[in-house]
Design a protein around this motif. Sequence first.
Motif, short mmCIF file in Angstrom:
data_model
loop_
_atom_site.label_atom_id
_atom_site.label_comp_id
_atom_site.label_asym_id
_atom_site.label_seq_id
_atom_site.Cartn_x
_atom_site.Cartn_y
_atom_site.Cartn_z
N ALA A 152 0.81 -1.21 0.00
CA ALA A 152 0.00 0.00 0.00
C ALA A 152 0.85 1.27 0.00
O ALA A 152 0.48 2.27 -0.63
CB ALA A 152 -0.93 0.00 1.21
N ILE A 153 1.98 1.23 0.69
CA ILE A 153 2.80 2.45 0.83
C ILE A 153 3.89 2.55 -0.24
O ILE A 153 4.15 3.62 -0.78
CB ILE A 153 3.42 2.51 2.25
CG1 ILE A 153 2.30 2.70 3.28
CG2 ILE A 153 4.44 3.63 2.35
CD1 ILE A 153 2.74 2.59 4.71
N THR A 154 4.51 1.41 -0.57
CA THR A 154 5.63 1.47 -1.52
C THR A 154 5.18 1.34 -2.98
O THR A 154 5.86 1.81 -3.88
CB THR A 154 6.66 0.38 -1.20
OG1 THR A 154 6.02 -0.91 -1.23
CG2 THR A 154 7.26 0.60 0.17
N ILE A 193 9.67 0.35 4.07
CA ILE A 193 8.63 1.38 4.15
C ILE A 193 9.23 2.70 4.65
O ILE A 193 8.94 3.78 4.13
CB ILE A 193 7.48 0.92 5.07
CG1 ILE A 193 6.66 -0.18 4.38
CG2 ILE A 193 6.56 2.09 5.43
CD1 ILE A 193 5.64 -0.85 5.27
N GLY A 194 10.08 2.60 5.68
CA GLY A 194 10.71 3.79 6.23
C GLY A 194 11.57 4.51 5.20
O GLY A 194 11.55 5.74 5.09
N LYS A 203 11.41 9.60 1.12
CA LYS A 203 11.42 10.20 -0.21
C LYS A 203 10.15 10.98 -0.51
O LYS A 203 10.04 11.62 -1.56
CB LYS A 203 11.62 9.11 -1.27
CG LYS A 203 12.93 8.35 -1.11
CD LYS A 203 13.00 7.20 -2.09
CE LYS A 203 14.27 6.37 -1.85
NZ LYS A 203 14.34 5.20 -2.75
N ILE A 204 9.16 10.88 0.41
CA ILE A 204 7.92 11.63 0.21
C ILE A 204 8.15 13.08 0.60
O ILE A 204 8.56 13.38 1.73
CB ILE A 204 6.77 11.02 1.05
CG1 ILE A 204 6.49 9.59 0.58
CG2 ILE A 204 5.50 11.87 0.93
CD1 ILE A 204 5.46 8.87 1.40
N ALA A 228 1.02 8.38 6.39
CA ALA A 228 1.52 7.03 6.15
C ALA A 228 2.02 6.40 7.44
O ALA A 228 1.78 5.21 7.71
CB ALA A 228 2.63 7.07 5.11
N TYR A 229 2.75 7.20 8.27
CA TYR A 229 3.21 6.68 9.57
C TYR A 229 2.04 6.25 10.44
O TYR A 229 2.10 5.23 11.13
CB TYR A 229 4.04 7.74 10.30
CG TYR A 229 5.46 7.87 9.82
CD1 TYR A 229 6.29 6.74 9.75
CD2 TYR A 229 5.99 9.10 9.46
CE1 TYR A 229 7.60 6.86 9.32
CE2 TYR A 229 7.30 9.23 9.02
CZ TYR A 229 8.11 8.10 8.96
OH TYR A 229 9.40 8.21 8.52
N LYS A 230 0.96 7.03 10.39
CA LYS A 230 -0.21 6.74 11.23
C LYS A 230 -0.87 5.43 10.81
O LYS A 230 -1.33 4.66 11.66
CB LYS A 230 -1.21 7.89 11.15
CG LYS A 230 -2.31 7.79 12.19
CD LYS A 230 -3.19 9.02 12.18
CE LYS A 230 -4.28 8.90 13.25
NZ LYS A 230 -5.17 10.08 13.25
#
Length: 323
Positions: A132-134, A228-229, A234-235, A244-246
């Motif tokens: 979902a994030i990458t 993910i981190g 890069k965002i 995203a962290y949440k």
Amino acid sequence: MGLFKSVDGRNITFVRPPYFIISGFSGIPHMNYYYVFLFFVYIVSVLGNTAVMAVILLDQNLRTPKYVAVFNLAWTDLLGSTVQVPKVLDIFLFNHHIISYNDCMTFLFFCYTCLSMQALNLVVLSYDRLIAITFPLHYHMKVTHRFMFSLVAFFWVFTIIGILITVGLLTTLSICKSVIINSYFCDHKQIFWLACNDRTSSYIIGWLLPVLILWVSLIFILLSYTYIGCTLTKIASVKERLKAYKTCSAHLSLVAIYFLPVLITFTFNRYMPTNARIINMSLTSVIPPMLNPFIYVLQTKEINESVKKLFKIKWKSKFTMKY
């Protein structure tokens, strides 16, 4: 009764005891308070996990691939708590310490299956967050309902086969040293150390399965969140980064609550006093299923909104019926 050769070459009659005696919490003072605590934990676990499953089933918006894994986690937690806590209370609170051989093997199978699936469910959730994030543009192509159901089913089959092999190897052992299991449940390691014949196979499977299920799962999760981190750095937008962290915070909380106590227990197991080891293991198996529903309800926006919506609909229907 069959004959086999022991390690020193003697012929010994194969012994399968009719029962075991579980002596885990014996001799620990004020244990009645702990049993009350376990009962409270069990009730909260049942209510919390049942509520999470009900919300997912009732809200069409939550029938997404991600919540297939969340539903399975809640179901596994509910099943694991129900398998363990009532039986533990029956054994120690009502002094039913004697358990038949077959019941003990069944108890062991369900306990280890549920504990293993809790870890593997966290792997499924971490994979969901990773994609979902990458790879957000490919998420709906990569993480489909079919894929998620297949992944969950594969982990169930893998776990069940692994634990069945574990139980099958135990049934080949001749239990002739004692029938007393110094634990709060039918603990695999405590049983195979009671054998007089060659227990190498049970020792290997008792070492291999935790490595595959616990350590490999944890390594995959840590690598996933490391990647993910790196992606989040890069965002450009701080707002997007925080969002995203949440979304990852709830899952990371589940990972910490499950893996930290388990790894501490298994790492320092040999250095712990027996009673401390038993209590620590029991807490490790019952606390995460109690806390998981609260973490998801409090930290996951979709479930929060769904719960509010369901209560609002219920309140409106009651108000309409009344007036």
